[in-house]
Motif scaffolding. Structure first.
Motif, short mmCIF file in Angstrom:
data_model
loop_
_atom_site.label_atom_id
_atom_site.label_comp_id
_atom_site.label_asym_id
_atom_site.label_seq_id
_atom_site.Cartn_x
_atom_site.Cartn_y
_atom_site.Cartn_z
N TRP A 1 4.98 38.58 -25.72
CA TRP A 1 3.87 37.66 -25.54
C TRP A 1 2.66 38.41 -25.00
CZ3 TRP A 1 6.49 32.91 -22.76
CH2 TRP A 1 7.42 32.33 -23.64
N THR A 2 1.51 37.76 -25.07
CA THR A 2 0.28 38.30 -24.51
C THR A 2 -0.39 37.21 -23.68
OG1 THR A 2 -0.05 39.76 -26.42
CG2 THR A 2 -1.96 39.34 -25.01
N ALA A 3 -0.68 37.53 -22.40
CA ALA A 3 -1.33 36.58 -21.50
C ALA A 3 -2.79 36.99 -21.32
CB ALA A 3 -0.61 36.55 -20.14
N ARG A 4 -3.66 36.03 -21.40
CA ARG A 4 -5.11 36.28 -21.25
C ARG A 4 -5.68 35.30 -20.24
NH1 ARG A 4 -4.27 36.44 -26.85
NH2 ARG A 4 -4.74 38.46 -27.85
N ILE A 5 -6.68 35.78 -19.50
CA ILE A 5 -7.46 34.93 -18.62
C ILE A 5 -8.91 35.02 -19.07
CG2 ILE A 5 -7.68 36.75 -16.88
CD1 ILE A 5 -7.82 34.57 -14.78
N LEU A 6 -9.54 33.87 -19.28
CA LEU A 6 -10.90 33.81 -19.80
C LEU A 6 -11.80 33.21 -18.73
CD1 LEU A 6 -8.82 33.52 -22.29
CD2 LEU A 6 -10.77 32.66 -23.55
N ALA A 7 -12.74 34.01 -18.27
CA ALA A 7 -13.70 33.54 -17.26
C ALA A 7 -15.04 33.26 -17.93
CB ALA A 7 -13.87 34.60 -16.17
N PRO A 8 -15.64 32.10 -17.72
CA PRO A 8 -16.94 31.80 -18.32
C PRO A 8 -18.00 32.80 -17.83
CG PRO A 8 -15.94 29.82 -17.41
CD PRO A 8 -15.13 30.96 -16.93
N ARG A 9 -18.80 33.28 -18.76
CA ARG A 9 -19.87 34.19 -18.37
C ARG A 9 -20.86 33.53 -17.41
NH1 ARG A 9 -20.71 39.04 -20.64
NH2 ARG A 9 -19.35 39.66 -22.36
N GLU A 10 -20.90 32.22 -17.41
CA GLU A 10 -21.81 31.52 -16.53
C GLU A 10 -21.51 31.84 -15.06
OE1 GLU A 10 -24.79 29.16 -15.02
OE2 GLU A 10 -24.47 29.98 -17.04
N LEU A 11 -20.21 32.10 -14.73
CA LEU A 11 -19.87 32.47 -13.36
C LEU A 11 -20.57 33.75 -12.95
CD1 LEU A 11 -16.02 31.74 -13.32
CD2 LEU A 11 -17.86 30.32 -12.43
N LEU A 12 -20.58 34.75 -13.86
CA LEU A 12 -21.25 36.02 -13.57
C LEU A 12 -22.76 35.83 -13.54
CD1 LEU A 12 -21.22 39.12 -13.27
CD2 LEU A 12 -21.11 39.29 -15.76
N GLU A 13 -23.29 35.15 -14.54
CA GLU A 13 -24.74 35.00 -14.63
C GLU A 13 -25.28 34.20 -13.45
OE1 GLU A 13 -25.25 33.19 -18.38
OE2 GLU A 13 -24.75 35.00 -19.55
N ARG A 14 -24.52 33.24 -12.95
CA ARG A 14 -24.98 32.46 -11.82
C ARG A 14 -25.13 33.33 -10.58
NH1 ARG A 14 -20.76 28.30 -10.47
NH2 ARG A 14 -21.16 27.74 -12.64
N GLN A 15 -24.16 34.22 -10.33
CA GLN A 15 -24.25 35.09 -9.17
C GLN A 15 -25.39 36.11 -9.32
OE1 GLN A 15 -20.15 36.43 -9.37
NE2 GLN A 15 -19.63 35.24 -7.56
N VAL A 16 -25.58 36.62 -10.55
CA VAL A 16 -26.66 37.58 -10.77
C VAL A 16 -28.01 36.89 -10.56
CG1 VAL A 16 -27.78 39.05 -12.49
CG2 VAL A 16 -25.29 39.01 -12.32
N ARG A 17 -28.14 35.65 -11.04
CA ARG A 17 -29.39 34.92 -10.82
C ARG A 17 -29.66 34.71 -9.34
NH1 ARG A 17 -27.76 31.69 -15.29
NH2 ARG A 17 -27.01 30.10 -13.85
N THR A 18 -28.60 34.45 -8.59
CA THR A 18 -28.78 34.27 -7.15
C THR A 18 -29.32 35.54 -6.51
OG1 THR A 18 -26.97 32.66 -7.10
CG2 THR A 18 -27.61 33.65 -5.01
N VAL A 19 -28.76 36.70 -6.90
CA VAL A 19 -29.24 37.97 -6.35
C VAL A 19 -30.69 38.20 -6.73
CG1 VAL A 19 -28.94 40.48 -6.45
CG2 VAL A 19 -26.94 38.99 -6.29
#
Length: 604
Positions: free
Chosen positions: A266-284
């Motif tokens: 089997w193959t397990a994947r975790i998918l994180a929305p890019r919005e999580l990253l972009e939101r933190q970058v916008r805050t910085v």
């Protein structure tokens, strides 16, 4: 006369604007470093989360991997295969498989003959029993009949539930006479993911999604399926009919990490929305831009102060030269300086008032915190009586509709008693807040226990909890406030029922009371999941709870511990050696036959 240089009157905003244009490109490397940093942080967090989930999934499957081999050596199963027509041997095999399933936690365990038909099964009493079903087309049966470990994921043809199948041959000497199959339910590992922005995806060797936190992705193909693979799928039927629609996951929308489970393909994947990253970058970037703007404003203020300072120097020089010529101008200058001094004094007084107001706000915040703690305690302790009052009131209305006046009057009497109890609870909490001492009483333990059980009787019967009591018939007199003792027992019984929600039937609750020369001991024990190590260490802390925020405040055990210590007793928490939680209440013995003191509290 002293002339002020013309350069001092030139506007400075043009310079500041130019400086802002020169400093703005600094936000580009800030954007790059912030994106790189938070990307690494998010990747590391998701990697750890994915590792934990994969370890849990493999651990769940690994618990059952050797079970079929062990079951293949049991004489009862071989006897049933040796004489399939014997109802006694078949019944013994069914009962054996049912007991093993209950102890192991597997979904279904069944025994197959060499022709592929199921001879015995743990679900033999259910309507969708596997007995008599033909599973010879399943790969796990074919692999086991070839003396190989059988492994297979698929949707049950009878139960329509997903599962992972482990199979092993049953031998009579060197001859394979049947196959033992253990089906593991995969719904629980999927539910462990919870409700988070990140999405879980587990695909099998065909690239089909078999476990996911998004219901719309389940049984969809994440990659093209060849004709040969489609033929294998059509033969083995691992998925629901009409599934295998294509699933496209865009790398522009998701940050993807995957882990290959080599042991099961089997193959397990975790998918994180890019919005999580972009939101933190916008805050910085917002913080960086605000800092740049603050720097520019600071420079503007410093420039204006310098300009004002130079103007003051020029004016002072002019005043000194005109001092001897014009006394009136000198007096005016002195008045101006005096006004400035008064302004500074006013500003200092205002600053002092602001400081005092801030101190008052800190004191008020402390009072509000204490008030919040007391309000939470009152809310926690009044939930059970309020629920009972509501139930009795609804029953009374129904009884009045049926002209059952006496029964309705009994319900109203119970409502009055519960209202009195709520008043006592509030009185206890008020006395606790102002440091009042508790008056000693001698009460009967059985009366408090029966009262607490009656409050929770409807919930206990609704949960189908078996009550096992070992309480002496003779009254056990203890030193405790009657209302406080009922409050303690009610909280502990409520916690036990909350713990039993997480466990399937059978659910049991033990009540054991005894006395000796040291005092009276009441034991409350359940067969639930028991206490975790953290819960045993922190159970007496206020606001610590393992329940969801909508189910409890974490005050029950803390209040019980405080009340017991005030009565000269103590509370002991542990896990029973046969499983489940065990709570021991140690109380001081009271004098028999002494009526309770009417007033629960005395002023300290």
């Amino acid at each position: 006369m002293v002339n002020i240089p013309a350069s001092l009157h030139l506007p400075r905003w043009r310079t500041l604007t130019l400086l802002a244009v020169l400093l703005a490109p600094l936000l580009l490397p800030l954007h790059y470093m912030a994106e790189r940093y938070y990307r690494e942080q998010l990747a590391e967090q998701n990697r750890q989360t994915l590792d934990l989930y994969v370890a849990n999934l493999l651990g769940t499957l690994g618990r059952y991997e050797v079970l079929p081999d062990m079951l293949g050596d049991m004489p009862a199963l071989r006897a049933s295969l040796a004489d399939p027509a014997d109802p006694a041997s078949q019944a013994a095999a069914n009962q054996l498989l049912e007991r093993i399933r209950q102890r192991s936690g597997a979904d279904v365990i069944y025994l197959m003959r060499a022709d592929g038909y199921s001879q015995a099964a743990s679900n033999w009493q259910q309507a969708d029993s596997f007995i008599g079903q033909d599973f010879s087309f399943r790969p796990y049966f074919q692999e086991a009949m070839q003396d190989r470990p059988g492994r297979f994921f698929g949707l049950g043809t009878t139960s329509r539930k997903r599962g992972y199948y482990f199979a092993a041959p049953v031998r009579d000497g060197q001859e394979i006479i049947g196959v033992v199959v253990v089906k593991v339910d995969l719904d629980e590992p999927e539910k462990l993911w919870g409700n988070t922005p990140e999405q879980l995806l587990v695909t099998d060797s065909f690239g089909v999604v078999i476990l996911t936190s998004n219901d719309e992705w389940r049984f969809r193909a994440s990659q093209p399926i060849s004709a040969a693979q489609q033929a294998v799928i059509a033969r083995n039927l691992p998925y629901p009919p009409g599934s295998l629609k294509p699933l496209t996951i865009s790398g522009k929308e998701w940050l993807i990490q995957e882990r290959t489970l080599d042991t099961i393909g089997w193959t397990a994947r975790i998918l994180a929305p890019r919005e999580l990253l972009e939101r933190q970058v916008r805050t910085v970037l917002y913080v960086g831009g605000a800092s740049l703007l603050a720097l520019l404003l600071l420079l503007a203020v410093m420039t204006l102060r310098r300009r004002h300072y130079l103007e003051r120097i020029a004016l002072d020089a002019r005043a000194k030269r005109d001092l001897e010529l014009n006394v009136q101008e000198r007096t005016q200058d002195l008045q101006t300086l005096n006004q400035r001094l008064q302004q500074e004094v006013h500003e200092r007084e205002q600053a002092q008032r602001e400081l005092m107001r801030a101190q008052d706000e800190v004191v008020q915040a402390g009072k509000l915190s204490a008030l919040g703690t007391m309000s939470a305690s009152i809310s926690h302790e009044l939930n059970q009586p309020l629920a009972a009052i509501r139930s009795y009131a609804e029953n009374a209305a129904t009884l009045l509709d049926h002209n059952r006046i006496d029964d309705a009057r009994g319900n109203l009497k119970l409502i009055g008693e519960l209202t009195t109890r709520m008043a006592n609870i509030i009185s206890h909490l008020k006395a606790y807040a102002r440091g009042a001492r508790r008056a000693p009483e001698s009460v009967v333990l059985q009366d408090a226990l029966e009262d607490a059980l009656s409050l929770l009787a409807a919930r206990r019967r609704g949960m189908n909890v078996e009550l096992i009591r070992d309480v002496p018939d003779a009254p056990l007199w203890v030193q405790a406030g009657e209302t406080r003792l009922r409050q303690i027992i009610n909280n502990l019984l409520t916690n036990a029922l909350d713990a039993l929600i997480e466990k399937g039937p059978p659910r049991r609750l033990w009540l054991i009371a005894s006395q000796d020369e040291k005092g009276v001991t009441l034991i409350l024990r359940d067969n639930g999941p028991g206490f975790s190590a953290e819960a045993l260490a922190r159970a007496h802390e206020p606001f610590f709870t393992t329940k969801a925020t909508t189910q409890g405040l974490g005050l029950g055990l803390a209040i019980c511990d405080t009340l017991l210590r005030a009565l000269g007793g103590h509370l002991h928490l542990s896990n029973h050696h046969e499983g489940g939680a065990e709570v021991r209440l140690h109380l001081q013995r009271g004098k028999p036959g002494v009526a309770p003191v009417p007033q629960e509290e005395m002023r300290g």
